[in-house]
Write a protein that holds these residues in place. Structure first.
Motif, short mmCIF file in Angstrom:
data_model
loop_
_atom_site.label_atom_id
_atom_site.label_comp_id
_atom_site.label_asym_id
_atom_site.label_seq_id
_atom_site.Cartn_x
_atom_site.Cartn_y
_atom_site.Cartn_z
N PHE A 110 34.07 34.62 38.24
CA PHE A 110 34.80 35.71 38.92
C PHE A 110 35.19 36.82 37.74
N GLU A 111 35.62 36.44 36.69
CA GLU A 111 36.38 37.50 35.87
C GLU A 111 35.10 38.51 35.29
N GLN A 112 33.89 37.91 34.94
CA GLN A 112 32.82 38.66 34.54
C GLN A 112 32.14 39.71 35.49
N PRO A 113 31.78 38.84 36.47
CA PRO A 113 31.16 39.42 37.83
C PRO A 113 32.01 40.62 38.22
N PHE A 114 33.23 40.46 38.48
CA PHE A 114 34.20 41.43 39.00
C PHE A 114 34.95 42.14 37.86
N LYS A 115 34.74 42.27 36.69
CA LYS A 115 35.22 42.82 35.87
C LYS A 115 35.69 44.08 35.97
N ALA A 116 34.75 45.03 36.49
CA ALA A 116 35.23 46.56 36.70
C ALA A 116 36.27 46.57 37.70
N LEU A 117 36.07 45.90 38.94
CA LEU A 117 37.11 45.71 39.96
C LEU A 117 38.47 45.36 39.33
N LEU A 118 38.46 44.37 38.23
CA LEU A 118 39.51 43.73 38.03
C LEU A 118 40.29 44.89 36.93
N ASP A 119 39.67 45.50 36.08
CA ASP A 119 39.92 46.64 35.39
C ASP A 119 40.58 47.85 35.87
N LYS A 140 46.51 33.50 39.33
CA LYS A 140 46.99 34.90 39.77
C LYS A 140 46.09 35.93 40.20
N PRO A 141 45.06 36.12 39.41
CA PRO A 141 44.12 36.93 40.01
C PRO A 141 43.46 36.78 41.59
N PHE A 142 43.63 35.68 42.00
CA PHE A 142 43.31 35.05 43.22
C PHE A 142 44.39 35.71 44.42
#
Lengths: 309, 217
Positions: A110-119, A140-142
Motif C-alpha cells: 500500500f504505502e510504497q505503490p501509492f506513495k505519490a498519492l499519499l504524499d 488510519k490511511p485507509f
C-alpha cells in the motif's frame, strides 16, 4: 366462439410481449432510462480532464494489494492521471492486501505503490475484501474510522461503504438507517462482492443481492461499485441502479468476462482503474488500462428516483 | 388457417422456453437463497429434568448465548491486559495488538476444547441450520461459496486463524438463520467446518467440524 386470424395474431403478439417483459423483470430489467452511457469521447487516448469545476472527483481502485510489479505500474499510471484529472480522494473496493499483513506488507502493498498519492494528501476510503483482516479498519490511511462499514459525505454525495464479507443483521440495520436518513443528491455504495457480474469464476453474489438490493431500491441508491472480479465491467442498469465492477487494479483474470445480457462493456485483457466525476446531475466516468489507455468512458444522468423496483 | 395458428403456437412455446432458460441458474439460486432463510429446524420438545417440555431451538439459542457471554468475559478480561485499540498510522501497532490480544485469550483459555461454545447437546441445531441452507443451494452456488480456499486446511481452536488464508464470504442468508453474535465474534466457514472467530484477536474460538455438506469438485 371462433377467433379470426387477425384476432389470433393480435393475441399472440400481445402474449409474446408479456413474456418478454416478464423475463426482463426476472433478472435484467432494463432501466427506464437511460440504459446507455453517452460517450465522453471516443474510447481512445489517455486521461480526460474533468468536465465540471466544483465537481466531486475520485479514483476507484479494486483488488490492488499484491505489492507486485503490476500494482506498482497501475499506481504509477494513477498518479499520472492525477495531473490531468485531479481527483481528491480514492475509494478502495477491497482486497487491499493479499497474503500476509505484517507491517512490511502494509508498506509493500500500500504505502510504497501509492506513495505519490499519499504524499499529495489524497484521502483513501477502503472497504474490506475477503483477503483483508478486518483489523485494517484501525489503519488510519485507509480512512475507515475504526469501522468495518461506514459512511462519508463529499459535497452532495453520500458514500456507503459496506463489508460484504459479513452482511449480518447489525450491518443491515445500520445500512437501512443510514440510507433512510440520507438526503444527498447522489447515493453511492461500494463493497467488495458484486451482486451483478458476468465473471466466469465468481459471477453474481445472489445471496448478498437478496439482502441488500431491496434496500438499494427502497432508498433510491444511484450507483454501486464492487471489486472481487479481476477485470472491469460496466453492467447494464439493474432496476434503475448503475453497477460497475472494477477489481483489476493489480490482479487480472484475463478472458474471464462471459459477455452476456448483463454486460454493457467489459475489459479483461489488462489491469485497470476508474476515474469518476459527479457534476450536478451527471456522472462522468473513464476507465484506464495499466498503459494509460482509455478502455471505457461515458456520462450517465442521475436517475430521477434512484433504484426502482 | 390452421397452419398459421399452429405456427404461432409453436412460436409462443419456443419463446417461453427461451425465456425460461435465460439466467435460470442465477434466478434459481436467488430463489433458493430466499427460501433458505425460511427454514427453521423443528424438533420435538425436549423434556427437562423437572418434567417440563421446552422448545429445543429456544433452549439451544439460550445456552449458546450464555456460553457466548462467558467467552466475552474472557475476551474483555484479555482486552484489559493489552494496550487500548486505537486508530493508527503504524501497522506495527495493529499487528502487535492483535497478537497480544490473541496470546492473552489463549492464556486465559488453556484447556479450551471444541464444543465449549457449540455445546455438544445443541450441535444438531446448528448442523441443521447449515445443512438446510446448503441443501437449498445449487451445486454451482455451493462450490462458489468455498472455492476461494485451498483444500485440506486444518484449523484448531484457540489458535490464530492462518493469516495468509482469505476469509471466505459468509453467506448472507445463512447468517440470517444463525443466532446473532456480538461484534467481537463472527461465524466463518473453512473447508467443511463452521468456526467462531474472534475478530480483534484473529483467533479461532470454537469449531463445529464437518458440518458443511461435501462440496462437489
Amino acid at each position: 366462439m371462433r377467433k379470426s386470424p387477425v384476432q389470433f395474431l393480435a393475441i399472440s403478439v400481445l402474449l409474446l410481449g408479456c413474456v418478454a417483459t416478464g423475463d426482463a423483470l426476472i433478472d435484467q430489467q432494463p432501466a427506464p432510462a437511460p440504459a446507455q452511457a453517452q460517450p465522453l469521447r471516443p474510447a481512445t487516448g489517455g486521461t480526460l480532464p474533468p468536465v465540471g469545476k466544483d465537481s466531486v472527483k475520485f479514483l476507484v481502485i479494486g483488488d490492488s494489494g499484491t505489492g507486485d510489479r503490476a500494482q506498482n505500474e497501475v499506481a504509477a499510471q494513477m498518479w499520472k492521471s492525477h495531473s490531468v484529472f485531479p481527483y481528491d480522494f480514492a475509494i478502495m473496493l477491497g482486497d487491499n492486501m493479499y497474503g500476509s499483513e505484517r507491517p512490511q506488507d502494509y508498506a509493500r502493498k500500500f504505502e510504497q505503490p501509492f506513495k505519490a498519492l499519499l504524499d499529495a494528501k489524497i484521502e483513501f476510503y477502503a472497504s474490506l475484501g475477503n483477503h483483508d483482516d478486518p483489523n485494517q479498519m484501525n489503519y488510519k490511511p485507509f480512512g475507515m474510522g475504526g469501522k468495518r462499514f461506514y459512511t462519508f459525505q463529499k459535497k452532495d454525495t453520500r458514500f456507503f461503504v459496506l463489508d460484504s464479507n459479513y452482511m449480518d443483521r447489525d450491518q443491515q440495520r445500520w445500512l437501512e438507517q443510514e440510507l433512510s436518513q440520507s438526503k444527498s443528491k447522489w447515493k453511492i455504495a461500494y463493497f467488495h462482492h458484486p451482486i451483478y457480474s458476468s465473471g466466469g469464476r465468481h459471477g453474481s453474489e445472489v445471496d448478498l443481492r437478496a439482502v441488500v438490493e431491496p434496500l438499494f431500491i427502497k432508498y433510491a441508491l444511484n450507483v454501486v461499485f464492487a471489486g472481487h472480479e479481476h477485470f472491469y465491467e460496466r453492467l447494464k442498469p439493474q432496476k434503475n441502479i448503475y453497477y460497475f465492477t472494477a477489481g483489476g487494479s493489480a490482479k487480472l483474470r484475463a478472458g474471464d468476462v462471459q459477455i452476456g445480457a448483463l454486460t454493457a462493456k467489459a475489459f479483461d485483457s489488462d489491469r485497470s482503474y476508474m476515474l469518476v466525476e459527479l457534476d450536478g446531475d451527471s456522472l462522468h466516468f473513464q476507465v484506464l488500462s495499466r498503459a494509460g489507455r482509455i478502455v471505457d468512458s461515458g456520462t450517465l444522468p442521475r436517475q430521477a428516483t434512484g433504484g426502482t423496483s | 388457417m390452421m397452419k398459421l395458428r399452429s405456427a404461432l403456437l409453436v412460436l409462443v412455446a419456443l419463446t417461453l422456453a427461451a425465456c425460461n432458460r435465460v439466467n435460470s441458474a442465477e434466478t434459481q439460486a436467488l430463489a433458493d437463497a430466499t427460501a433458505a432463510n425460511k427454514t427453521t429446524p423443528v424438533n420435538k420438545p425436549s423434556i427437562t429434568a423437572d418434567g417440563q417440555a421446552v422448545n429445543p431451538v429456544g433452549a439451544a439459542v439460550l445456552e449458546f448465548q450464555k456460553r457466548i457471554e462467558a467467552y466475552m468475559k474472557i475476551h474483555n478480561e484479555a482486552e484489559g491486559k493489552v494496550p487500548n485499540l486505537r486508530r493508527t498510522d503504524d501497522p506495527v501497532e495493529i499487528s502487535s495488538r492483535e497478537k497480544a490480544l490473541a496470546d492473552a485469550i489463549m492464556t486465559l483459555r488453556p484447556g479450551a476444547q471444541p464444543g465449549d461454545i457449540f455445546a455438544k447437546e445443541y450441535q444438531p441445531y446448528f448442523i441443521q441450520i447449515v445443512q438446510d441452507d446448503f441443501k437449498k443451494r445449487t451445486a454451482t452456488d455451493r462450490k462458489a461459496l468455498v472455492h476461494e480456499l485451498p483444500r485440506g486446511v486444518k484449523v484448531s481452536i484457540n489458535t490464530v486463524y492462518p493469516t495468509t488464508l482469505p476469509l471466505i464470504t459468509f453467506p448472507a442468508m445463512l447468517l440470517r438463520s444463525l443466532p446473532d453474535l456480538p461484534p467481537e465474534l463472527e461465524y466463518r466457514i473453512v473447508g467443511r467446518h463452521l468456526l467462531l472467530r474472534d475478530v480483534k484477536a484473529n483467533l479461532i474460538v470454537d469449531a463445529l467440524y464437518d458440518v458443511v455438506p461435501t462440496i462437489p469438485t
